[in-house]
Design a protein around this motif. Structure first.
Motif, PDB file in Angstrom:
ATOM      1  N   VAL A  77       8.433 105.485 -34.599  1.00  0.00           N
ATOM      2  CA  VAL A  77       7.866 104.917 -33.381  1.00  0.00           C
ATOM      3  C   VAL A  77       7.024 106.004 -32.710  1.00  0.00           C
ATOM      4  N   GLN A  78       5.985 105.590 -32.006  1.00  0.00           N
ATOM      5  CA  GLN A  78       5.035 106.562 -31.464  1.00  0.00           C
ATOM      6  C   GLN A  78       4.607 106.175 -30.059  1.00  0.00           C
ATOM      7  N   ARG A  79       4.544 107.155 -29.164  1.00  0.00           N
ATOM      8  CA  ARG A  79       3.937 106.883 -27.854  1.00  0.00           C
ATOM      9  C   ARG A  79       2.427 106.893 -27.966  1.00  0.00           C
ATOM     10  N   VAL A 169       8.293  94.445 -25.163  1.00  0.00           N
ATOM     11  CA  VAL A 169       7.772  94.947 -26.437  1.00  0.00           C
ATOM     12  C   VAL A 169       6.928  93.868 -27.112  1.00  0.00           C
ATOM     13  N   ARG A 177       4.599  99.692 -26.943  1.00  0.00           N
ATOM     14  CA  ARG A 177       6.012  99.817 -26.575  1.00  0.00           C
ATOM     15  C   ARG A 177       6.914  99.767 -27.788  1.00  0.00           C
ATOM     16  N   PHE A 178       8.083 100.382 -27.635  1.00  0.00           N
ATOM     17  CA  PHE A 178       9.058 100.404 -28.723  1.00  0.00           C
ATOM     18  C   PHE A 178      10.421 100.692 -28.109  1.00  0.00           C
ATOM     19  N   ASN A 180      13.355 103.247 -27.764  1.00  0.00           N
ATOM     20  CA  ASN A 180      13.671 104.659 -27.961  1.00  0.00           C
ATOM     21  C   ASN A 180      14.993 104.766 -28.719  1.00  0.00           C
ATOM     22  N   LYS A 188       7.663 103.959 -23.752  1.00  0.00           N
ATOM     23  CA  LYS A 188       6.212 103.896 -23.910  1.00  0.00           C
ATOM     24  C   LYS A 188       5.577 105.168 -23.376  1.00  0.00           C
TER      25      LYS A 188
ATOM     26  N   ALA B   7      14.569 103.752 -35.980  1.00  0.00           N
ATOM     27  CA  ALA B   7      14.091 103.016 -34.808  1.00  0.00           C
ATOM     28  C   ALA B   7      14.595 101.586 -34.852  1.00  0.00           C
ATOM     29  N   ASN B  22       4.342 100.848 -33.964  1.00  0.00           N
ATOM     30  CA  ASN B  22       5.542 100.448 -33.215  1.00  0.00           C
ATOM     31  C   ASN B  22       5.906  98.993 -33.465  1.00  0.00           C
ATOM     32  N   GLU B  23       5.195  98.352 -34.354  1.00  0.00           N
ATOM     33  CA  GLU B  23       5.379  96.913 -34.501  1.00  0.00           C
ATOM     34  C   GLU B  23       6.501  96.604 -35.494  1.00  0.00           C
TER      35      GLU B  23
END
Lengths: 257, 409
Positions: A77-79, A169, A177-178, A180, A188, B7, B22-23
């Motif tokens: 996951v990435q900001r 999300v 968004r994801f 954490n 985010k 995740a 993030n999907e």
């Protein structure tokens, strides 16, 4: 003796009485109502500029962001992340962002398939992050009000209040968004709020050697962001969703999704 | 740090082509079950209202049953949401700082008001029975019934007449409330503007109609099964009446779902190329074969062919239940299966076993538990408030059949 009629009357009164204080919490919150009808843009409002013509896809921004904001480095996951767009000469568009580009793009091999230079018509990189929208759909849908917009336009998440329903999300058109993996709540990009409010640059800006990213107040005549947005041709991502994103792109191509 | 690298969503999502980093498929099996259970509630309640409000006397044997069953379903309806939250212990926050612009938050309040209507109605419907039990029984069971009377022992004719009036008012108020409850579930999905498959103003109505068919179907199946289990004489008249309702609403539900797809195809917006691949290739079997042909067209034919039998009703209703569940799956999982970049796909793999509680609770076993729980609740409720007692005798059944055959609807 309590008659049934009295009992029902008393019951209905109790229920009605109980709902008033709960609803009062919301109804008498003027700033919440105001944020829906009136934009805060006239005040100091943070905005971001991304110059896609300068990005080389080194991924240092994505790496710096993970380290600065303590998002587990190996978690997928990435900001902020970087996407690569390749249009071949026969018109095919190939998009990829392996591991959010936190290790950078080192070769011309989307999905492991080598592409020859003569096949490629155009190729470029697009860094992405939370758009800190003027009308954020994530704030609109949060059932507990755990996602909120600051007066200066930055959207933040209260990690101690988020229930983790994932409505925000799914509602973000940019998938900024994801969840954490450490706090198990929605997360985010915050424009590095802890840094910019102290006069520092965001971690991604500090890490970028090519001057791709810039942050500043949108209506401050001295800020570079203001100068660029007011004098150059810039575009935003997915304006059709009506979120009014505040990350402005220089050199955005129509194939960018 | 090691255990935090997975995740949320990464375990059960397989990505194909370009999707955002993030999907993932964030709304999983529980969000499939949630509208399914809520839909059953609305359908079951509408059935009991047809007797109390619209005077469909032939439905008397199932009126109490469908009312109590709708409460059992209603209690379980929000539990899939709780299973799905990553911070379920904080679910009360929705009530503490309600955010009415959010459909999920508004749903909570609609749900609670509807719950109050159903509980009140059950109390009034069963009041004579409760009073009788409170007077006759002693010990803990007697005490329980005494508490349930709420101090009201008046079962004179005048009091019962008033009760009937109140029941009629509650049942009438319950119909729009049931509609609102399920319409709101449709709204929760319909308002997600990023998912083209959901983003249609038809969504609340599509959900409402499929709710009615699934609710009526579950009542047919459970009533026949329950009565057979209790070895009672099963009168075919109420079942025939329910089957008619089911057939009418099947047509509406089918048309609405069809219109939605035709519109997407005709307007052919930017996402149609990916949506058509999803619907007609990847989800073709689930949607066209299971959801439409087996779940709607075949049951409709079974129901409208002359000389309907109980077995045929039972089979048709079971098929409808399967079809509606598949519809929920296709909408929820299918909607998320196309990337918001409109360039790639995501595939959902249902977890079965896992040592990780986060993954396990989104898996098959909790899902089966949630689907079985309303039936277990009905079993317990039936011990306190018997729902299979107020049934037609063979003579009443013949009379009702005679009456019904003279009517057009």
């Amino acid at each position: 003796m309590v008659t049934r009629r009295d009992f029902i009357k008393a019951g209905l009164l109790t229920v009605a009485g109980m709902t008033i204080p709960i609803s009062a919490l919301e109804i008498f919150k003027p700033e919440a109502l105001a944020s829906l009808v009136e934009s805060f843009s006239k005040k100091k409002r943070w905005a971001f500029v991304v110059d896609t013509t300068k990005c080389v896809g080194c991924g240092m921004c994505a790496k710096a962001c993970k380290l600065e904001n303590e998002i587990p480095f190996e978690a997928e996951v990435q900001r902020t992340w970087v996407e690569r767009y390749i249009q071949t000469k026969d018109g095919e568009v190939i998009i990829d962002s392996p591991r959010g580009a936190r290790y950078g793009f080192t070769s011309n091999d989307p999905y492991g398939k080598e592409l020859k230079d003569e096949e490629v018509a155009k190729e470029f990189f697009v860094p992405k992050l939370c758009n800190q929208c003027e009308k954020p759909s994530c704030v609109q849908v949060c059932p507990a009000g755990a996602t909120y917009k600051m007066e200066d336009g930055v959207v933040l998440v209260d990690r101690s209040w988020c229930i983790g329903c994932g409505y925000c999300v799914t509602n973000c058109p940019y998938f900024a968004r994801f969840f954490n993996p450490v706090t198990n709540t929605a997360d985010k990009c915050t424009f590095c709020y802890h840094r910019i409010t102290k006069g520092k640059q965001t971690a991604c800006i500090d890490a970028c050697a090519f001057g791709v990213r810039k942050i500043g107040y949108l209506h401050d005549p001295n800020s570079e962001v203001f100068k660029i947005v007011s004098t150059q041709r810039v575009a935003v991502l997915k304006p059709e969703y009506g979120n009014e994103p505040h990350v402005f792109y220089i050199g955005l191509d129509h194939i960018v999704k | 740090m090691e255990e935090h690298t997975l995740a949320h969503g990464a375990y059960w999502t397989v990505k194909e082509f370009f999707t955002y980093p993030n999907e993932y498929i964030y709304w999983t099996i529980h969000i499939v079950i949630y509208p399914y259970l809520t839909g059953l509630v609305a359908g079951a309640f509408v059935l009991s209202s047809m007797y109390h409000v619209f005077g469909k006397d032939e439905l008397r044997p199932v009126a109490k049953f469908s009312l109590v069953f709708s409460l059992a379903l209603l209690i379980m309806a929000p539990s899939p949401l709780l299973f799905h939250l990553t911070q379920p212990q904080r679910s009360i926050n929705i009530m503490m700082t309600p955010h009415f612009y959010s459909a999920i938050s508004a749903f909570t309040f609609v749900y609670l008001s509807y719950m109050a209507i159903v509980v009140f109605e059950i109390w009034f419907v069963f009041r004579p029975y409760i009073v009788k039990q409170a007077q006759e029984r002693d010990g803990i069971v007697g005490l329980m019934y005494k508490v349930m009377t709420l101090g009201s022992y008046d079962v004179s004719e005048a009091a019962l007449h008033l009760d009937h009036k109140i029941i009629k008012i509650l049942a009438t108020a319950g119909i729009p409330a049931a509609g609102l409850l399920h319409g709101y579930v449709g709204f929760i999905f319909g308002s997600v503007k990023t998912v083209p498959l959901w983003k249609t103003p038809l969504m609340p109505f599509i959900f409402l109609m499929s709710a009615v068919i699934s609710g009526v179907a579950v009542c047919i199946v459970t009533y026949i099964a329950g009565m057979a289990f209790k070895k009672h004489f099963i009168c075919f008249v109420p079942i025939k009446s329910m089957s008619k309702v089911l057939a009418y609403f099947l047509v509406i539900a089918f048309l609405l779902e069809g219109i939605d797809i035709v519109f997407h195809a005709y307007t052919a917006e930017e996402f149609w190329h990916i949506m058509s691949e999803l619907l007609f290739k990847r989800f073709a079997f689930k949607m066209i074969v299971v959801q439409w042909i087996l779940g709607m067209i075949l049951p409709f034919i079974l129901l409208v062919l002359p000389n309907l039998t109980m077995l045929r009703s039972f089979i048709a209703a079971s098929l409808v239940l399967m079809g509606v569940f598949t519809m929920r799956w296709d909408v929820v999982i299918g909607g998320q299966s196309m990337s918001r970049s409109f360039a790639g796909f995501l595939e959902f793999n249902l977890p079965v076993f896992s040592k990780n509680i986060e993954i396990f609770k989104e898996g098959l076993i909790p899902a089966l538990f949630l689907l079985a729980a309303p039936f277990f609740l009905l079993y317990i409720f039936n011990k306190v408030l018997p729902v299979f007692k107020d049934i037609f005798t063979e003579q009443e059944c013949a009379e009702a059949e005679d009456k019904m055959s003279k009517r057009l609807f």
